[in-house]
Enzyme design. Structure first.
Site, PDB file in Angstrom:
ATOM      1  N   CYS A  20       0.238   4.265   6.514  1.00  0.00           N
ATOM      2  CA  CYS A  20      -0.279   4.634   7.837  1.00  0.00           C
ATOM      3  C   CYS A  20       0.648   4.032   8.905  1.00  0.00           C
ATOM      4  O   CYS A  20       1.090   2.888   8.775  1.00  0.00           O
ATOM      5  CB  CYS A  20      -1.694   4.115   8.037  1.00  0.00           C
ATOM      6  SG  CYS A  20      -2.840   4.729   6.803  1.00  0.00           S
ATOM      7  N   CYS A  76       0.855  -1.192   0.000  1.00  0.00           N
ATOM      8  CA  CYS A  76       0.000   0.000   0.000  1.00  0.00           C
ATOM      9  C   CYS A  76       0.889   1.239   0.000  1.00  0.00           C
ATOM     10  O   CYS A  76       1.862   1.295   0.751  1.00  0.00           O
ATOM     11  CB  CYS A  76      -0.898   0.008   1.236  1.00  0.00           C
ATOM     12  SG  CYS A  76      -1.994   1.460   1.291  1.00  0.00           S
TER      13      CYS A  76
HETATM   14  N1  SAH Z   1      -6.685   0.910   2.908  1.00  0.00           N
HETATM   15  C1  SAH Z   1      -8.033   0.801   3.323  1.00  0.00           C
HETATM   16  C2  SAH Z   1      -8.497  -0.614   3.478  1.00  0.00           C
HETATM   17  C3  SAH Z   1      -7.584  -1.599   4.170  1.00  0.00           C
HETATM   18  S1  SAH Z   1      -7.201  -1.342   5.880  1.00  0.00           S
HETATM   19  C4  SAH Z   1      -8.256   1.573   4.613  1.00  0.00           C
HETATM   20  O1  SAH Z   1      -7.286   1.982   5.222  1.00  0.00           O
HETATM   21  O2  SAH Z   1      -9.418   1.785   4.940  1.00  0.00           O
HETATM   22  C5  SAH Z   1      -8.610  -1.985   6.755  1.00  0.00           C
HETATM   23  C6  SAH Z   1      -8.826  -1.374   8.133  1.00  0.00           C
HETATM   24  O3  SAH Z   1      -7.862  -1.851   9.113  1.00  0.00           O
HETATM   25  C7  SAH Z   1      -8.709   0.149   8.164  1.00  0.00           C
HETATM   26  O4  SAH Z   1      -9.783   0.730   8.833  1.00  0.00           O
HETATM   27  C8  SAH Z   1      -7.419   0.337   8.902  1.00  0.00           C
HETATM   28  O5  SAH Z   1      -7.331   1.615   9.437  1.00  0.00           O
HETATM   29  C9  SAH Z   1      -7.449  -0.777   9.922  1.00  0.00           C
HETATM   30  N2  SAH Z   1      -6.164  -1.032  10.562  1.00  0.00           N
HETATM   31  C10 SAH Z   1      -4.940  -0.823  10.050  1.00  0.00           C
HETATM   32  N3  SAH Z   1      -3.970  -1.162  10.940  1.00  0.00           N
HETATM   33  C11 SAH Z   1      -4.613  -1.599  12.058  1.00  0.00           C
HETATM   34  C12 SAH Z   1      -4.168  -2.119  13.314  1.00  0.00           C
HETATM   35  N4  SAH Z   1      -2.869  -2.234  13.604  1.00  0.00           N
HETATM   36  N5  SAH Z   1      -5.118  -2.507  14.206  1.00  0.00           N
HETATM   37  C13 SAH Z   1      -6.429  -2.401  13.891  1.00  0.00           C
HETATM   38  N6  SAH Z   1      -6.903  -1.927  12.729  1.00  0.00           N
HETATM   39  C14 SAH Z   1      -6.010  -1.529  11.809  1.00  0.00           C
HETATM   40 FE1  SF4 Z   2      -2.874   1.344   3.446  1.00  0.00          FE
HETATM   41 FE2  SF4 Z   2      -3.305   2.779   5.649  1.00  0.00          FE
HETATM   42 FE3  SF4 Z   2      -5.219   1.067   4.749  1.00  0.00          FE
HETATM   43 FE4  SF4 Z   2      -2.920   0.138   5.832  1.00  0.00          FE
HETATM   44  S1  SF4 Z   2      -4.532   1.305   6.855  1.00  0.00           S
HETATM   45  S2  SF4 Z   2      -3.904  -0.598   3.956  1.00  0.00           S
HETATM   46  S3  SF4 Z   2      -1.423   1.682   5.101  1.00  0.00           S
HETATM   47  S4  SF4 Z   2      -4.418   2.926   3.735  1.00  0.00           S
END
Ligand code: SAH
Ligand code: SF4
Length: 343
Positions: free
Chosen positions: A114, A110
């Site tokens: 994040c 990705c």
């Molecule tokens: N890129 C998209 C979809 C994939 S991530 C998005 O970010 O929405 C799917 C979900 O998992 C998102 O809501 C994301 O913020 C969450 N997520 C990411 N890392 C996480 C973590 N360490 N613990 C819990 N949720 C997490």
């Molecule tokens: Fe990508 Fe952020 Fe979604 Fe993880 S949470 S898949 S880094 S957009």
């Protein structure tokens, strides 16, 4: 050579007609490709060997394989899929009663990085083609029937990648999964999750997106959001809010937010107030997510009392709040834990 699953039904018909084949063959082949989800020309049993050879001489047939499968004690199953170029992505099956939810990836890695997400740390490799997304579904659906006695009932685009940065492929995959001459799933059983790509949300609104949309907000404070979600630098909260107003106007749908509680980062009273204010222009549902540990992770879960105060504040503002239980943590299959390096 082009892949057989990169062409449209019309192109397939034209090809067959140009080779003096009957048009109805296109329908038969299409059914094999997009309804039965086969993995090779050899499985097209009602198509003659000579026509299969002709197809194979003109089009490649790329198909994903399951490279790895791990099962959790809570029955969640995690899969690694390998593609023609050895790229790997992960998908997850989450059974619950009669329901089986498949969590599907849209990109290899990705680009959004994040800070709380394992996928974000691996960087971006490439987009998945719609047939590759479709393969994730087909391969997991087959395993779901074997493991749980039911096929996939729901799909969430919450695996690796940002679906709105691979817009056309994700839309075509959804089309194949919901089409009458495809899998025929109801669009209401599909949810797309985005980190907040403004242009993509507007494009969904314009096409009256029939599936569910979830927005990973995680903070309504610009400084905090930029610190944990670099996407906020180019897709500001202000623009995101405007896009969601537009989405609500066009679709009439409530806006669903994902909010990951990180201790002392975004779980304070002040953070709750900012969130409530951000949500004022539209009806919302807020899904509270607990943080799942990631390798080398920087964060901690909110303390239970802090979490309760946060939720109570939102409920006091008449907001709909759900707390989402994470599954499959023992096999690193929970939200944000999906990461795969080549081989
Ligand atoms: N890129 C998209 C979809 C994939 S991530 C998005 O970010 O929405 C799917 C979900 O998992 C998102 O809501 C994301 O913020 C969450 N997520 C990411 N890392 C996480 C973590 N360490 N613990 C819990 N949720 C997490
Ligand atoms: Fe990508 Fe952020 Fe979604 Fe993880 S949470 S898949 S880094 S957009």
């Amino acid at each position: 050579m082009e892949d057989i699953r990169s062409i449209t039904r019309e192109q397939l018909e034209d090809f067959l007609l140009s080779k003096n084949e009957k048009k109805f063959r296109a329908g038969q082949i299409w059914t094999w490709l997009w309804q039965k989800g086969i993995g090779s020309y050899d499985e097209m049993t009602n198509i003659s060997q000579s026509l299969r050879d002709l197809l194979a001489s003109q089009y490649t047939f790329r198909h994903a394989v399951i490279a790895q499968e791990v099962q959790s004690k809570d029955k969640t199953a995690k899969f690694a899929f390998r593609y023609y170029d050895d790229a790997l992505v992960e998908g997850v099956l989450i059974p619950s009663g009669e329901r089986v939810t498949a969590c599907i990836s849209s990109q290899v890695g990705c680009p959004l990085g994040c800070s709380f997400c394992a996928t974000g740390t691996m960087g971006f490799v490439r987009n998945l083609h719609y047939s590759e997304i479709f393969d994730e579904f087909m391969l997991m659906d087959r395993r779901a029937r074997e493991l749980y006695g039911n096929g996939i009932s729901n799909i969430v685009f919450m695996g690796m990648g940002e679906p709105l940065l691979n817009f056309d492929n994700v839309m075509t995959a959804i089309d194949r999964l919901t089409a009458k001459d495809g899998i025929g799933l109801s669009p209401t059983r599909i949810t797309l999750s985005t980190a907040g790509i403004v242009k993509g949300i507007k494009a969904l609104a314009d096409r009256k997106f029939p599936c569910g949309l979830a927005v990973s907000l995680h903070s309504a404070d610009p400084v905090v959001r930029s610190a944990i979600m670099p996407v906020n630098e180019h897709h500001s909260l202000h623009d995101l809010q405007a896009a969601l107003v537009y989405y609500h106007q066009k679709t009439g749908e409530r806006i669903t937010f994902e909010y990951l509680l990180l201790s002392k980062v975004n779980d304070t009273r002040q953070a709750a107030e900012k969130l409530a204010r951000f949500c004022r222009p539209f009806p919302v549902k807020v899904n509270i997510i607990e943080y799942n540990e990631t390798p080398g992770g920087l964060y901690h879960r909110s303390y239970p009392n802090q979490r309760e105060e946060f939720i109570d504040y939102l409920k006091g503002c008449n907001m709909v709040v759900n707390v989402r239980q994470s599954r499959g943590q023992d096999i690193a299959a929970a939200c944000g834990q999906l990461v795969k390096n080549k081989r």
